[in-house]
Design an enzyme around this catalytic site. Structure first.
Site, short mmCIF file in Angstrom:
data_model
loop_
_atom_site.label_atom_id
_atom_site.label_comp_id
_atom_site.label_asym_id
_atom_site.label_seq_id
_atom_site.Cartn_x
_atom_site.Cartn_y
_atom_site.Cartn_z
N ASP A 9 -36.37 -31.46 -42.48
CA ASP A 9 -36.75 -31.85 -41.11
C ASP A 9 -37.48 -30.68 -40.48
OD1 ASP A 9 -36.82 -33.42 -38.69
OD2 ASP A 9 -35.22 -32.16 -37.91
N SER A 10 -38.09 -30.93 -39.32
CA SER A 10 -38.76 -29.85 -38.59
C SER A 10 -37.73 -28.89 -37.99
CB SER A 10 -39.60 -30.45 -37.47
OG SER A 10 -38.76 -31.12 -36.56
N CYS A 72 -37.09 -36.80 -41.21
CA CYS A 72 -37.93 -36.55 -40.05
C CYS A 72 -38.89 -37.73 -39.96
CB CYS A 72 -38.70 -35.24 -40.26
SG CYS A 72 -39.96 -34.92 -39.02
N GLU A 151 -33.42 -28.74 -29.72
CA GLU A 151 -33.59 -27.48 -30.46
C GLU A 151 -33.06 -26.28 -29.67
OE1 GLU A 151 -34.67 -26.62 -33.56
OE2 GLU A 151 -34.77 -28.73 -34.12
N CYS A 183 -36.60 -40.75 -33.96
CA CYS A 183 -36.71 -39.32 -34.21
C CYS A 183 -35.30 -38.86 -34.51
CB CYS A 183 -37.25 -38.60 -32.98
SG CYS A 183 -37.16 -36.79 -33.12
N HIS A 185 -33.83 -36.19 -34.12
CA HIS A 185 -33.18 -35.36 -33.11
C HIS A 185 -32.46 -36.20 -32.05
CE1 HIS A 185 -35.80 -32.17 -34.67
NE2 HIS A 185 -35.16 -31.30 -33.92
N1 DGL Z 1 -36.89 -34.83 -36.08
C1 DGL Z 1 -38.24 -35.16 -36.26
C2 DGL Z 1 -38.52 -36.62 -36.21
O1 DGL Z 1 -37.66 -37.38 -36.61
C3 DGL Z 1 -39.31 -34.26 -35.70
C4 DGL Z 1 -39.30 -33.89 -34.30
C5 DGL Z 1 -40.37 -32.89 -34.01
O2 DGL Z 1 -40.42 -31.87 -34.69
O3 DGL Z 1 -41.19 -33.14 -33.11
O4 DGL Z 1 -39.57 -37.06 -35.82
#
Ligand code: DGL
Length: 264
Positions: A9-10, A72, A151, A183, A185
């Site tokens: 993931d990011s 992600c 984050e 997402c 997150h």
């Molecule tokens: N967690 C990621 C997603 O599902 C990326 C969020 C990001 O880095 O902008 O899209």
């Protein structure tokens, strides 16, 4: 680390997927990379996200993983097909499982999709949902402020609640009965998202459905861990291991997790 399931993931978002995988498949070993140094991916051009995704997959490939989960949505939307061409191990993303879960949950066929700018721009959820349910109506909403809140560890704050409320205001009066957390997150903000959407709206996270797909993929390919022993999960971050560790402890309830720095 040979024979582990790789998860990328990011940043910390993919931990929401890792949590479900570890719960569902307790004998499997997991290696995670969160590219926190370059997070967020959401506002980045697709080409850049593809490049970073390939870098993480390559690092895990060198460690000998047996399958990869792109945890992600942004990376799944723009890089899944290309990454699949580069490696011989099975690779799954989070968008197909998320779309499937939403289609199973909706009664009206009207589904909101919350995601990063990149995911919303790609229309990847629209395509997947319409594939499964051609009459569906999609209400897309980019939520660029959500990832930085998670984050920075502020996902349990009054500020987070305010930002969620302000962002969801754009769709709160629209007609839909399911909202996809598009997402990884966003599950960390789920209680605020549920609070600021009407009660009848079902919140859909792709994490549980993705863990099911991981189990299925291991089975179909005959690569599940049949022995009872497994190694402790290893978490790599391109950022500071200390900050990362706090979220791993809070979200995954792992005491003294193995968190390390990695250069990609
Ligand atoms: N967690 C990621 C997603 O599902 C990326 C969020 C990001 O880095 O902008 O899209």
């Amino acid at each position: 680390m040979r024979g582990s399931i790789g998860i990328i993931d990011s940043g910390v978002g993919g931990l929401t997927v890792a949590k479900e995988i570890l719960q569902r498949l307790p004998t499997e070993s997991v290696i995670y990379i969160g590219d926190r140094e370059r997070c967020p991916y959401g506002p980045r051009p697709a080409e850049e996200v593809r490049e970073y995704t390939i870098e993480m997959a390559t690092a895990l490939s060198k460690m000998g993983i047996k399958m990869l989960v792109i945890a992600c949505n942004t990376a799944t939307a723009v890089a899944l097909e290309e990454v699949r061409k580069l490696f011989s191990f099975p690779i799954i993303g989070v968008i197909t499982p998320g779309a499937r879960a939403a289609v199973n949950a909706t009664k009206t066929g009207k589904i909101a999709v919350l995601g990063t700018i990149g995911t919303i721009k790609s229309s990847a959820y629209d395509k997947e949902v319409l594939n499964l349910l051609p009459d569906a109506t999609i209400i897309p909403l980019a939520c660029p402020e959500f990832v930085p809140i998670v984050e920075s560890g502020q996902y349990k704050s009054e500020f987070a609640s305010e930002v969620v409320k302000r962002t969801l205001h754009a769709i709160v009066d629209k007609d839909f009965d399911a909202a996809i957390l598009g997402c990884t997150h966003y599950p960390l903000l789920e209680s605020y998202i549920q609070t600021h959407l009407p009660d009848h709206v079902k919140i859909i996270s792709s994490a549980i459905e993705t863990a099911r797909d991981v189990e299925q993929t291991l089975l179909v390919n005959g690569i599940g861990n049949l022995s009872k022993s497994h190694k402790k999960p290893v978490f790599f971050t391109t950022g500071s291991p200390e900050d990362f560790l706090e979220i791993v402890v809070d979200w995954l309830s792992i005491e003294e997790p193995d968190v390390r720095h990695i250069e990609l």
